[in-house]
Design a protein around this motif. Structure first.
Motif, short mmCIF file in Angstrom:
data_model
loop_
_atom_site.label_atom_id
_atom_site.label_comp_id
_atom_site.label_asym_id
_atom_site.label_seq_id
_atom_site.Cartn_x
_atom_site.Cartn_y
_atom_site.Cartn_z
N ALA A 142 39.07 44.92 42.12
CA ALA A 142 39.61 45.69 40.86
C ALA A 142 39.05 46.99 40.80
CB ALA A 142 39.60 44.67 39.74
N VAL A 144 44.42 40.66 46.07
CA VAL A 144 44.11 39.81 46.98
C VAL A 144 44.63 40.05 48.39
CG1 VAL A 144 44.22 37.46 48.26
CG2 VAL A 144 43.11 37.85 45.90
N GLU A 162 46.09 39.90 40.26
CA GLU A 162 45.18 39.34 41.07
C GLU A 162 45.66 39.08 42.41
OE1 GLU A 162 43.90 36.18 38.86
OE2 GLU A 162 42.09 37.18 37.71
N ARG A 163 46.84 38.59 42.48
CA ARG A 163 47.55 38.27 43.70
C ARG A 163 47.89 39.50 44.49
NH1 ARG A 163 51.79 33.46 41.79
NH2 ARG A 163 50.61 31.72 41.93
N ARG A 215 48.14 38.71 34.64
CA ARG A 215 46.78 38.55 35.09
C ARG A 215 47.06 38.14 36.74
NH1 ARG A 215 43.95 34.65 36.44
NH2 ARG A 215 44.91 33.14 34.86
N SER A 228 41.34 41.30 31.21
CA SER A 228 40.94 40.14 32.16
C SER A 228 40.56 40.56 33.47
CB SER A 228 42.15 39.09 32.16
OG SER A 228 41.60 37.97 33.16
N VAL A 229 41.33 41.52 34.09
CA VAL A 229 41.09 41.84 35.45
C VAL A 229 40.21 42.98 35.56
CG1 VAL A 229 42.66 43.18 37.38
CG2 VAL A 229 43.77 41.31 36.11
#
Length: 377
Positions: free
Chosen positions: A260, A254, A250-251, A246, A286-287
């Protein structure tokens, strides 16, 4: 603002052959490269996906085989980009998951980077290569390192990717760990019971956008963002909560400056081991949320798990999938896990309209990597 990085060339040598278009057509047709590979050892499965026309080590030694695959594929990638390997500001970033180290007597007392030094020497490189081994994430981590070298102004061109070969030690290890399927790879399927091994090489030519523009290079895709993490949960098993996967995704989002919701396609790790499939599903949930989300496809059912090469092979498949607006079916997937949070490419090739996608790799030792690619409309 981070300087943009673009992909101007790519090549792969796979169990379905070489040549970007030829292999892609076979993937879209749902073909696979698994054949019977005899072994003197008792294994959970004696099938593997091997590069056709090569000896699997019976004639060539493992080190010679590894280097031969790397040199041939790198030459194709450079030719595809219209470059040579001897530029003053050209850097090679090469990965493998131990390569021939455990199976070739001449390699065991040598530095781990010796194989790569030999490869780039053949290609006339001016600088020594950057060499890494982060298990199954090696090929994708090579792209992360290459992108950062370009952004930092350390090079104008980085040729990045990975290579790995099928060897007795890898077959024995995965059989002993019970990660090798006794039947076939079935990623995201209710009957998944393990992975199948493969071999191959894949390399992508990355350039700063300014350098590519200066030489009027054809741009295949833009590498919008990169992200990596390590969940440090186990030497072999992923964190069940998928914190590392996750975080890597996410990184990368960003880094790309994207939400997403802007991602329409994901090339998943899709190893077909129950623990990896569950962790990957948890990360996607989650993402991207528990309903809808991007279309997910995977290629290990066709190529096998090519270990240190897999991240680079899947990066190429992601770019082709975005450029062609179609992705191959997930070979072996017949009964999708009803709890999987995203739509899957099942049964036949699937058309889509996405122009931004992720390539996600989950490696042994908790190495998780995510790459964001975008193609022009």
């Amino acid at each position: 603002m981070v300087a943009p990085v673009v992909v101007t060339g790519a090549a792969w040598t796979t169990p379905l052959g070489s040549g970007l278009d030829a292999v892609w057509r076979r993937l879209l047709a749902g073909e696979h490269g698994f054949v019977e590979v005899p072994s003197p050892h008792r294994l959970r499965n004696t099938q593997a996906a091997v590069v056709p026309g090569r000896s699997s080590g019976q004639v060539e030694g493992p080190a010679e085989r590894l280097r031969g695959l790397a040199v041939a594929t790198l030459r194709e990638a450079l030719e595809h980009a219209g470059l040579t390997g001897d530029g003053a500001r050209t850097l090679f970033v090469l990965g493998t998951s131990l390569g021939a180290y455990l199976d070739d007597e001449g390699e065991r007392n040598a530095p781990l980077h010796q194989w790569a030094d030999a490869v780039v020497g053949v290609l006339g490189a001016k600088a020594p290569p950057v060499v890494l081994s982060t298990a199954c994430s090696s090929g994708s981590d090579a792209l992360v390192v290459g992108a950062e070298c370009l952004r930092a102004g350390l090079a104008d061109v980085c040729i990045c990717g990975g290579v790995d070969i099928l060897t007795p030690s890898k077959r024995l290890a995965h059989s002993a760990l019970s990660t090798l399927s006794p039947s076939r790879a079935r990623a995201y399927d209710t009957r998944h019971d393990g992975m199948m091994l493969g071999e191959g090489a894949a390399f992508l030519v990355l350039e700063s956008a300014a350098h590519a523009e200066q030489r009027s290079a054809r741009i295949l895709a833009r590498l919008r963002g990169v992200g990596s993490a390590n969940d440090a949960a186990s030497m072999t098993s992923p964190d069940p909560a998928a914190a590392g996967a996750r975080l890597a995704m996410e990184r990368s989002l960003v880094d790309a400056g994207l939400a997403a919701s802007e991602i329409g396609l994901v090339n998943g790790h899709g190893s077909a081991t129950p623990v990896n499939d569950r962790a990957e599903a948890a990360a996607f949930r989650s993402v991207f949320g528990s309903k809808g989300g991007p279309l997910v496809f995977a290629t290990k059912g066709a190529f096998g798990h090519t270990l240190g090469a897999t991240g680079a092979m899947e990066a190429i498949a992601t770019i082709l999938g975005l450029r062609e607006s179609i992705v191959p079916p997930i070979v072996g997937l017949e009964q999708p896990d009803p709890e999987f949070p995203c739509p899957l490419s099942v049964g036949a090739s699937t058309r889509h309209s996405a122009r931004k996608g992720l390539s996600v790799t989950l490696g042994f030792g908790g190495f998780d990597t995510s790459l964001v690619f975008e193609v022009a409309r």
